[in-house]
Design a protein around this motif. Structure first.
Motif, PDB file in Angstrom:
ATOM      1  N   ASN A   1       0.753  -1.134  -0.027  1.00  0.00           N
ATOM      2  CA  ASN A   1      -0.157  -0.024   0.000  1.00  0.00           C
ATOM      3  C   ASN A   1       0.843   1.077  -0.019  1.00  0.00           C
ATOM      4  O   ASN A   1       2.140   1.092   0.390  1.00  0.00           O
ATOM      5  N   ALA A   2       0.353   2.308  -0.352  1.00  0.00           N
ATOM      6  CA  ALA A   2       0.979   3.686  -0.495  1.00  0.00           C
ATOM      7  C   ALA A   2       0.056   4.812  -0.042  1.00  0.00           C
ATOM      8  O   ALA A   2      -1.223   4.539  -0.371  1.00  0.00           O
ATOM      9  N   PHE A   3       0.535   5.709   0.911  1.00  0.00           N
ATOM     10  CA  PHE A   3      -0.132   6.591   1.508  1.00  0.00           C
ATOM     11  C   PHE A   3      -0.026   8.079   0.673  1.00  0.00           C
ATOM     12  O   PHE A   3       1.336   8.503   0.664  1.00  0.00           O
ATOM     13  N   ASN A   4      -0.999   8.868   0.162  1.00  0.00           N
ATOM     14  CA  ASN A   4      -0.816  10.091  -0.274  1.00  0.00           C
ATOM     15  C   ASN A   4      -1.020  11.123   0.667  1.00  0.00           C
ATOM     16  O   ASN A   4      -2.090  11.372   0.900  1.00  0.00           O
ATOM     17  N   ARG A   5      -0.101  11.762   1.251  1.00  0.00           N
ATOM     18  CA  ARG A   5      -0.359  12.577   2.378  1.00  0.00           C
ATOM     19  C   ARG A   5      -1.159  13.908   2.128  1.00  0.00           C
ATOM     20  O   ARG A   5      -1.972  14.283   2.849  1.00  0.00           O
ATOM     21  N   LEU A   6      -0.795  14.437   1.116  1.00  0.00           N
ATOM     22  CA  LEU A   6      -1.411  15.594   0.568  1.00  0.00           C
ATOM     23  C   LEU A   6      -3.120  15.207   0.590  1.00  0.00           C
ATOM     24  O   LEU A   6      -3.802  16.112   0.975  1.00  0.00           O
ATOM     25  N   GLU A   7      -3.448  14.342  -0.242  1.00  0.00           N
ATOM     26  CA  GLU A   7      -4.977  13.821  -0.463  1.00  0.00           C
ATOM     27  C   GLU A   7      -5.423  13.018   0.817  1.00  0.00           C
ATOM     28  O   GLU A   7      -6.849  12.669   0.755  1.00  0.00           O
ATOM     29  N   ARG A   8      -4.800  12.484   1.519  1.00  0.00           N
ATOM     30  CA  ARG A   8      -5.098  11.631   2.639  1.00  0.00           C
ATOM     31  C   ARG A   8      -5.918  10.632   1.922  1.00  0.00           C
ATOM     32  O   ARG A   8      -6.761  10.079   2.506  1.00  0.00           O
TER      33      ARG A   8
END
Length: 142
Positions: free
Chosen positions: A32-39
């Motif tokens: 998995n990968a988390f996009n911090r800007l878009e949450r």
């Protein structure tokens, strides 16, 4: 619900319903990968790609006619309640059926030039009325 996922080379792009793109790295199964800007969290499992949002919504995708570069939205689920909508497509990657949590179905047909021809909605259930002024057999006098 106009959401689509595209996987090419080492990247994944998700086009959200409002038109903005969200970028992630391509994933292997069980990553998995988390996009911090878009949450948002993109994940990949045996079923394919999924996307979890900060609003507790889960989007699931499947390749269109086996194409990894064009993956269609197959379901949208509210994670906390489990309620959701499933999307089904025909051989031309056109939306053909929508099924909600209550198993109500919407069917779509198309003209030869790929325009929506008809939308078949579920039949409405008749109104149910109950008389609450008379005690039911299950109530006991107090």
């Amino acid at each position: 619900y106009d959401v689509e996922l595209c996987e090419e080379d080492n990247a994944v792009a998700v086009r959200m319903a409002d038109g903005r793109g969200v970028a992630f790295p391509a994933l292997d199964i069980n990553e998995n990968a988390f996009n911090r800007l878009e949450r948002m969290t993109l994940f990949r499992d045996e079923q394919g790609y999924g996307l979890d949002t900060a609003e507790k919504q889960r989007y699931r995708f499947t390749p269109s006619n086996g194409r990894r570069d064009k993956q269609l939205l197959t379901s949208l689920t509210q994670i906390t309640s489990g309620l959701g909508i499933q999307f089904f497509y025909d051989d031309h990657a056109r939306l053909s059926r929508i099924v909600d949590s209550g198993q109500r179905q919407i069917h779509l047909t198309y003209t030869p030039d790929n325009r929506i021809h008809k939308i078949f909605l579920p039949e409405q259930e008749p109104n149910v009325t109950r008389d609450h002024t008379k005690p039911s057999l299950n109530q006991r006098d107090v």
